[in-house]
Motif scaffolding. Structure first.
Motif, short mmCIF file in Angstrom:
data_model
loop_
_atom_site.label_atom_id
_atom_site.label_comp_id
_atom_site.label_asym_id
_atom_site.label_seq_id
_atom_site.Cartn_x
_atom_site.Cartn_y
_atom_site.Cartn_z
N ASN A 80 0.80 -1.23 0.00
CA ASN A 80 0.00 0.00 0.00
C ASN A 80 0.84 1.28 0.00
O ASN A 80 0.38 2.34 0.42
CB ASN A 80 -0.98 0.01 1.19
N LEU A 81 2.07 1.21 -0.49
CA LEU A 81 2.92 2.40 -0.61
C LEU A 81 2.73 3.08 -1.95
O LEU A 81 3.07 4.25 -2.11
CB LEU A 81 4.40 2.04 -0.45
N ALA A 82 2.22 2.33 -2.91
CA ALA A 82 2.01 2.85 -4.26
C ALA A 82 0.73 2.26 -4.82
O ALA A 82 0.24 1.24 -4.34
CB ALA A 82 3.19 2.50 -5.17
N MET A 83 0.20 2.94 -5.82
CA MET A 83 -1.00 2.48 -6.50
C MET A 83 -0.70 2.43 -7.99
O MET A 83 0.01 3.29 -8.51
CB MET A 83 -2.17 3.42 -6.22
N ARG A 84 -1.24 1.44 -8.66
CA ARG A 84 -1.00 1.27 -10.09
C ARG A 84 -2.17 1.86 -10.88
O ARG A 84 -3.32 1.51 -10.62
CB ARG A 84 -0.84 -0.21 -10.43
N VAL A 85 -1.84 2.73 -11.81
CA VAL A 85 -2.82 3.27 -12.75
C VAL A 85 -2.82 2.28 -13.92
O VAL A 85 -1.91 2.29 -14.75
CB VAL A 85 -2.47 4.70 -13.20
N GLU A 86 -3.82 1.43 -13.93
CA GLU A 86 -3.85 0.30 -14.86
C GLU A 86 -3.78 0.72 -16.32
O GLU A 86 -3.00 0.15 -17.09
CB GLU A 86 -5.12 -0.54 -14.62
N SER A 87 -4.57 1.70 -16.72
CA SER A 87 -4.64 2.07 -18.13
C SER A 87 -3.35 2.69 -18.65
O SER A 87 -3.10 2.69 -19.85
CB SER A 87 -5.81 3.04 -18.38
N ALA A 88 -2.51 3.18 -17.76
CA ALA A 88 -1.26 3.81 -18.16
C ALA A 88 -0.05 2.93 -17.86
O ALA A 88 1.08 3.31 -18.18
CB ALA A 88 -1.09 5.15 -17.46
N ASN A 89 -0.26 1.77 -17.23
CA ASN A 89 0.83 0.92 -16.77
C ASN A 89 1.86 1.78 -16.04
O ASN A 89 3.05 1.75 -16.33
CB ASN A 89 1.48 0.14 -17.90
N ALA A 90 1.36 2.57 -15.10
CA ALA A 90 2.21 3.51 -14.37
C ALA A 90 1.79 3.51 -12.90
O ALA A 90 0.77 2.93 -12.53
CB ALA A 90 2.07 4.91 -14.97
N TYR A 91 2.57 4.18 -12.09
CA TYR A 91 2.40 4.13 -10.64
C TYR A 91 2.42 5.52 -10.04
O TYR A 91 3.06 6.43 -10.57
CB TYR A 91 3.53 3.30 -10.01
N VAL A 92 1.72 5.65 -8.91
CA VAL A 92 1.78 6.88 -8.12
C VAL A 92 2.03 6.47 -6.67
O VAL A 92 1.60 5.40 -6.22
CB VAL A 92 0.47 7.71 -8.21
N ARG A 139 -9.59 -6.37 -5.93
CA ARG A 139 -9.11 -5.00 -5.85
C ARG A 139 -9.73 -4.17 -6.97
O ARG A 139 -9.16 -4.01 -8.04
CB ARG A 139 -7.59 -4.98 -5.99
N PRO A 140 -10.91 -3.60 -6.71
CA PRO A 140 -11.50 -2.75 -7.73
C PRO A 140 -10.64 -1.51 -7.99
O PRO A 140 -10.12 -0.90 -7.05
CB PRO A 140 -12.84 -2.33 -7.14
N VAL A 141 -10.47 -1.19 -9.25
CA VAL A 141 -9.79 0.04 -9.65
C VAL A 141 -10.71 0.73 -10.65
O VAL A 141 -11.08 0.15 -11.66
CB VAL A 141 -8.42 -0.24 -10.31
N ILE A 142 -11.08 1.95 -10.34
CA ILE A 142 -11.95 2.73 -11.22
C ILE A 142 -11.12 3.88 -11.78
O ILE A 142 -10.51 4.62 -11.02
CB ILE A 142 -13.18 3.27 -10.45
N GLU A 143 -11.11 4.01 -13.10
CA GLU A 143 -10.37 5.08 -13.75
C GLU A 143 -11.33 5.91 -14.58
O GLU A 143 -12.05 5.37 -15.41
CB GLU A 143 -9.25 4.51 -14.61
N VAL A 144 -11.32 7.21 -14.32
CA VAL A 144 -12.19 8.14 -15.04
C VAL A 144 -11.29 9.06 -15.86
O VAL A 144 -10.46 9.78 -15.29
CB VAL A 144 -13.07 8.96 -14.07
N ARG A 145 -11.44 9.02 -17.17
CA ARG A 145 -10.63 9.88 -18.05
C ARG A 145 -11.44 11.10 -18.40
O ARG A 145 -12.65 11.05 -18.54
CB ARG A 145 -10.22 9.09 -19.28
N GLY A 146 -10.75 12.23 -18.52
CA GLY A 146 -11.39 13.48 -18.86
C GLY A 146 -10.39 14.60 -18.85
O GLY A 146 -9.22 14.41 -19.20
#
Length: 152
Positions: A80-92, A139-146
């Motif tokens: 839980n130190l980072a989260m993966r932005v699935e659609s970008a194959n990237a991390y925050v 692990r639900p991940v919801i991504e909203v683009r805009g």
């Protein structure tokens, strides 16, 4: 509404919170893990393993392989130190590593800025809908683009 406030960490405070979270999970806070976390938390947008490897390589004056960074990022996500932005194959970096929630990301298509929000009511509804079909959500991940407020 299911949203709530967190104590958000930044800078050295964020790094210390991440170190505490990782060591409490029974893992070691090594020099390489610290370097990867510092690089990750230094980005103002989601960063790929290659972005992070490049930043760590530059900071250390030696080449760091992306596959080593991927392994550390996998550990960070699991801890839980980072989260993966699935659609970008990237991390925050998770600015509140002591608090575990499902992810809702707001992703700007213009500048790439990604905001993480928590709303347990929304993600709870997703979990409940999945469960009602016999599906066991992990692990639900919801991504909203805009478009973010700065770009609109």
């Amino acid at each position: 509404m299911g949203s709530h406030q967190h104590h958000l960490h930044a800078g050295e405070d964020l790094k210390e919170a991440a170190k505490v979270q990782l060591t409490e999970a029974g893992e070691q806070w090594t020099g390489m893990r610290e370097a990867v976390f510092e690089a990750l938390s230094g980005f103002d947008r989601p960063a790929s393993a290659y972005d992070i490897a490049e930043a760590v390589s530059e900071a250390q004056g030696r080449r760091v392989a992306a596959n080593s960074v991927y392994r550390i990022l996998d550990l960070f996500v699991a801890s839980n130190l980072a989260m993966r932005v699935e659609s970008a194959n990237a991390y925050v970096a998770n600015e509140h590593p002591g608090c575990l929630h499902d992810c809702i990301f707001l992703i700007c298509d213009s500048c790439g800025h990604t905001t993480h929000i928590d709303d347990d009511q929304v993600t709870g509804g997703v979990r409940q809908a999945a469960s009602s079909t016999g599906f066991a959500p992990k692990r639900p991940v919801i991504e909203v683009r805009g478009t973010c407020g700065d770009c609109s």
